[in-house]
Design a protein around this motif. Structure first.
Motif, PDB file in Angstrom:
ATOM      1  N   PHE A 200       0.837  -1.200   0.000  1.00  0.00           N
ATOM      2  CA  PHE A 200       0.000   0.000   0.000  1.00  0.00           C
ATOM      3  C   PHE A 200       0.874   1.253   0.000  1.00  0.00           C
ATOM      4  N   THR A 201       1.963   1.241   0.759  1.00  0.00           N
ATOM      5  CA  THR A 201       2.869   2.397   0.819  1.00  0.00           C
ATOM      6  C   THR A 201       3.493   2.678  -0.536  1.00  0.00           C
ATOM      7  N   LEU A 202       3.864   1.622  -1.258  1.00  0.00           N
ATOM      8  CA  LEU A 202       4.435   1.800  -2.593  1.00  0.00           C
ATOM      9  C   LEU A 202       3.410   2.439  -3.536  1.00  0.00           C
ATOM     10  N   LEU A 203       2.152   1.991  -3.452  1.00  0.00           N
ATOM     11  CA  LEU A 203       1.099   2.591  -4.273  1.00  0.00           C
ATOM     12  C   LEU A 203       0.859   4.040  -3.859  1.00  0.00           C
ATOM     13  N   PHE A 204       0.921   4.304  -2.566  1.00  0.00           N
ATOM     14  CA  PHE A 204       0.753   5.650  -2.040  1.00  0.00           C
ATOM     15  C   PHE A 204       1.822   6.589  -2.604  1.00  0.00           C
ATOM     16  N   LEU A 205       3.061   6.125  -2.618  1.00  0.00           N
ATOM     17  CA  LEU A 205       4.161   6.931  -3.160  1.00  0.00           C
ATOM     18  C   LEU A 205       4.029   7.084  -4.681  1.00  0.00           C
ATOM     19  N   TYR A 206       3.507   6.056  -5.339  1.00  0.00           N
ATOM     20  CA  TYR A 206       3.285   6.152  -6.787  1.00  0.00           C
ATOM     21  C   TYR A 206       2.243   7.235  -7.095  1.00  0.00           C
ATOM     22  N   ASP A 207       1.171   7.276  -6.287  1.00  0.00           N
ATOM     23  CA  ASP A 207       0.156   8.320  -6.467  1.00  0.00           C
ATOM     24  C   ASP A 207       0.764   9.708  -6.302  1.00  0.00           C
ATOM     25  N   LEU A 208       1.645   9.853  -5.318  1.00  0.00           N
ATOM     26  CA  LEU A 208       2.319  11.139  -5.107  1.00  0.00           C
ATOM     27  C   LEU A 208       3.162  11.514  -6.322  1.00  0.00           C
ATOM     28  N   THR A 209       3.862  10.536  -6.879  1.00  0.00           N
ATOM     29  CA  THR A 209       4.749  10.797  -8.008  1.00  0.00           C
ATOM     30  C   THR A 209       3.979  11.273  -9.233  1.00  0.00           C
ATOM     31  N   ILE A 210       2.902  10.557  -9.575  1.00  0.00           N
ATOM     32  CA  ILE A 210       2.162  10.940 -10.789  1.00  0.00           C
ATOM     33  C   ILE A 210       1.364  12.227 -10.574  1.00  0.00           C
ATOM     34  N   SER A 211       0.973  12.523  -9.319  1.00  0.00           N
ATOM     35  CA  SER A 211       0.236  13.768  -9.073  1.00  0.00           C
ATOM     36  C   SER A 211       1.144  14.977  -9.246  1.00  0.00           C
ATOM     37  N   ARG A 212       2.424  14.824  -8.905  1.00  0.00           N
ATOM     38  CA  ARG A 212       3.376  15.923  -9.054  1.00  0.00           C
ATOM     39  C   ARG A 212       3.687  16.217 -10.513  1.00  0.00           C
ATOM     40  N   LYS A 213       3.402  15.279 -11.386  1.00  0.00           N
ATOM     41  CA  LYS A 213       3.668  15.483 -12.808  1.00  0.00           C
ATOM     42  C   LYS A 213       2.523  16.215 -13.501  1.00  0.00           C
ATOM     43  N   GLN A 214       1.407  16.431 -12.781  1.00  0.00           N
ATOM     44  CA  GLN A 214       0.257  17.091 -13.387  1.00  0.00           C
ATOM     45  C   GLN A 214       0.452  18.599 -13.380  1.00  0.00           C
ATOM     46  N   ALA A 215      -0.186  19.245 -14.359  1.00  0.00           N
ATOM     47  CA  ALA A 215       0.035  20.677 -14.573  1.00  0.00           C
ATOM     48  C   ALA A 215      -0.536  21.531 -13.450  1.00  0.00           C
ATOM     49  N   GLY A 216      -1.705  21.188 -12.953  1.00  0.00           N
ATOM     50  CA  GLY A 216      -2.345  22.020 -11.935  1.00  0.00           C
ATOM     51  C   GLY A 216      -3.601  21.372 -11.400  1.00  0.00           C
ATOM     52  N   ILE A 217      -4.460  22.200 -10.846  1.00  0.00           N
ATOM     53  CA  ILE A 217      -5.691  21.717 -10.219  1.00  0.00           C
ATOM     54  C   ILE A 217      -6.795  21.595 -11.267  1.00  0.00           C
ATOM     55  N   LEU A 218      -7.529  20.501 -11.221  1.00  0.00           N
ATOM     56  CA  LEU A 218      -8.678  20.304 -12.118  1.00  0.00           C
ATOM     57  C   LEU A 218      -9.906  20.917 -11.452  1.00  0.00           C
ATOM     58  N   TRP A 219     -10.085  22.205 -11.649  1.00  0.00           N
ATOM     59  CA  TRP A 219     -11.160  22.915 -10.960  1.00  0.00           C
ATOM     60  C   TRP A 219     -12.532  22.364 -11.322  1.00  0.00           C
ATOM     61  N   ASP A 220     -12.741  22.037 -12.586  1.00  0.00           N
ATOM     62  CA  ASP A 220     -14.055  21.563 -13.007  1.00  0.00           C
ATOM     63  C   ASP A 220     -14.396  20.225 -12.364  1.00  0.00           C
ATOM     64  N   VAL A 221     -13.392  19.348 -12.192  1.00  0.00           N
ATOM     65  CA  VAL A 221     -13.627  18.049 -11.545  1.00  0.00           C
ATOM     66  C   VAL A 221     -13.984  18.245 -10.077  1.00  0.00           C
ATOM     67  N   LEU A 222     -13.264  19.124  -9.397  1.00  0.00           N
ATOM     68  CA  LEU A 222     -13.531  19.372  -7.977  1.00  0.00           C
ATOM     69  C   LEU A 222     -14.917  19.973  -7.780  1.00  0.00           C
ATOM     70  N   VAL A 223     -15.281  20.921  -8.621  1.00  0.00           N
ATOM     71  CA  VAL A 223     -16.607  21.552  -8.506  1.00  0.00           C
ATOM     72  C   VAL A 223     -17.711  20.539  -8.776  1.00  0.00           C
ATOM     73  N   GLU A 224     -17.517  19.704  -9.804  1.00  0.00           N
ATOM     74  CA  GLU A 224     -18.542  18.710 -10.137  1.00  0.00           C
ATOM     75  C   GLU A 224     -18.745  17.704  -9.008  1.00  0.00           C
ATOM     76  N   LYS A 225     -17.663  17.227  -8.411  1.00  0.00           N
ATOM     77  CA  LYS A 225     -17.787  16.245  -7.336  1.00  0.00           C
ATOM     78  C   LYS A 225     -18.455  16.847  -6.111  1.00  0.00           C
ATOM     79  N   ASP A 226     -18.110  18.084  -5.775  1.00  0.00           N
ATOM     80  CA  ASP A 226     -18.736  18.708  -4.613  1.00  0.00           C
ATOM     81  C   ASP A 226     -20.202  19.013  -4.890  1.00  0.00           C
ATOM     82  N   ARG A 227     -20.520  19.405  -6.113  1.00  0.00           N
ATOM     83  CA  ARG A 227     -21.917  19.657  -6.478  1.00  0.00           C
ATOM     84  C   ARG A 227     -22.734  18.377  -6.395  1.00  0.00           C
ATOM     85  N   ASN A 228     -22.176  17.265  -6.847  1.00  0.00           N
ATOM     86  CA  ASN A 228     -22.901  15.994  -6.787  1.00  0.00           C
ATOM     87  C   ASN A 228     -23.172  15.567  -5.345  1.00  0.00           C
TER      88      ASN A 228
END
Length: 403
Positions: A200-228
């Motif tokens: 689980f820790t290895l997967l946790f660190l993998y999630d951290l690695t790929i998240s750091r490679k993303q350009a920025g925050i997906l505002w539309d995804v966050l708004v949609e999930k909170d609205r739902n």
């Protein structure tokens, strides 16, 4: 100067005011009484069942699944709204304190689920492992809290990835690892639990690695999930009071519409047709009605005492009538209904008739279930008593509320 920490406090205060406003209606006297009865009855029969617990009962499997699913479900409540897509994107580099506060709020608000699950699973745990002391179970719950925090952070990292398929695969893999970890912990196999935790820790660190490679925050995804999530809360609250913010979802369900839409083509049956179609096509009423029948049927089938079965049957009939009466206000925002040349009394009679039909079907189902398990007396009492209760409740309480 923009302070995202102060902005979160204002947004949180408004959110708390909004949810508490409707929570008062959800946990009113009627529901509080029903919940008290449910909890009391379940606690009593739970203790009775534990005295006859089989030696080979799969406690570890149940605990692993319960705690694994509990920590896997760790949504992040950002409290973002649609206008934020315009006004906050420019301040994205200053939103760090806001999202930190959102993660803390999301973690704290979900701790009650761990407390409820821990309190419910505790008696089964000690009945299955009487040789273990209470500190062992408390350490297990501490591990649950830690994994809850890890999964919440991992979910936040994965929200930076736009492809939903990647997020779903990651969620499934983490869920399986969570279940395995808690299964081995409860089973007492600490070495295997440690190895699974390492995975689980290895997967946790993998999630951290790929998240750091993303350009920025997906505002539309966050708004949609909170609205739902807010819409889900509004749908629940709408069962108890009018919610003007609710955006009702309509489903086609052609075969059901065809089944229930056969009414005489006359003016006095206008609302008969409308209420039937609304009940079938709305995303709220039909699902709630079926769930209450299924849950009530399970209680009736598994509870050993006949009189408690009857009480549960009447209680679920009451809950169905109470929930379905909100159909009367379902079209309150539709101005075209005011143009119908139909008197208010006809509209009210249509709802009363439909409610009685729905609860009578439920009465028959509960009665037949009692007959199926050999409770002839219970069958007769529920069929007669349920029909009488429906008539008195609908023609008394429901009519009074519509007036």
């Amino acid at each position: 100067m923009f302070n995202s920490h102060d902005f979160f406090k204002k947004r949180f205060s408004a959110h708390l005011k909004e949810t508490s406003r409707y929570t008062r209606y959800i946990f009113n006297g009627h529901i509080a009484f029903a919940m008290l009865f449910f909890v009391s009855a379940l606690a009593y029969y739970y203790q009775e069942w534990l005295t006859q617990l089989p030696e080979n009962f799969p406690t570890a499997i149940i605990g692993g699944v319960v705690f694994g699913l509990l920590v896997s479900y760790s949504p992040v409540r950002t409290l973002l709204k649609e206008p934020d897509l315009v006004f906050l994107i420019a301040a994205e580099n200053k939103m760090g304190p806001y999202f930190r506060d959102a993660l803390i709020y999301s973690f704290v608000i979900q701790l009650y689920l761990i407390l409820l699950a821990g309190a419910a699973f505790g008696p089964l745990y000690f009945a299955s492992y009487p040789e273990r002391v209470g500190e062992v179970y408390l350490l297990t719950l501490l591990v649950v809290v830690i994994f809850k925090c890890w999964n919440l952070i991992a979910n936040w990292w994965m929200l930076k990835i736009r492809e939903p398929g990647i997020r779903q695969v990651d969620q499934v893999v983490r869920m399986l690892l969570n279940i395995a970890v808690f299964y081995f912990i409860i089973q007492g196999e600490m070495l295997t639990a440690g190895i699974t935790t390492l995975l689980f820790t290895l997967l946790f660190l993998y999630d951290l690695t790929i998240s750091r490679k993303q350009a920025g925050i997906l505002w539309d995804v966050l708004v949609e999930k909170d609205r739902n999530r807010m819409q889900a809360f509004y749908r629940l609250a709408n069962m108890f009071t009018d919610v003007p913010h609710l955006k009702n979802k309509v489903k086609s369900r052609h075969w059901l519409v065809e089944l229930v839409s056969h009414v005489p083509f006359t003016q006095k049956h206008t609302f008969d047709y409308l209420y039937r179609i609304s009940f079938v096509r709305s995303s709220d009423y039909l699902g709630m009605y079926v769930r209450l029948i299924v849950i009530g049927g399970l209680f009736i089938y598994f509870v050993p005492n006949m009189w408690i079965k009857i009480i549960f049957a009447i209680l679920f009939l009451y809950m169905s009538s109470f929930q379905m009466m909100t159909l009367y206000h379902h079209h309150r925002t539709n101005m075209w209904l005011d143009l119908y040349p139909v008197e208010l009394e006809v509209r009210q009679k249509s709802l009363v008739k439909m409610l009685f039909q729905l609860t009578f079907i439920q009465t028959v189902i509960f009665s037949l279930l009692l007959l199926l398990i050999g409770e002839i007396t219970g069958f007769l009492i529920v069929l007669a008593g349920g029909t009488l209760f429906n008539y008195l409740f609908i023609n008394g309480y429901v009519k009074k509320k519509m007036g």
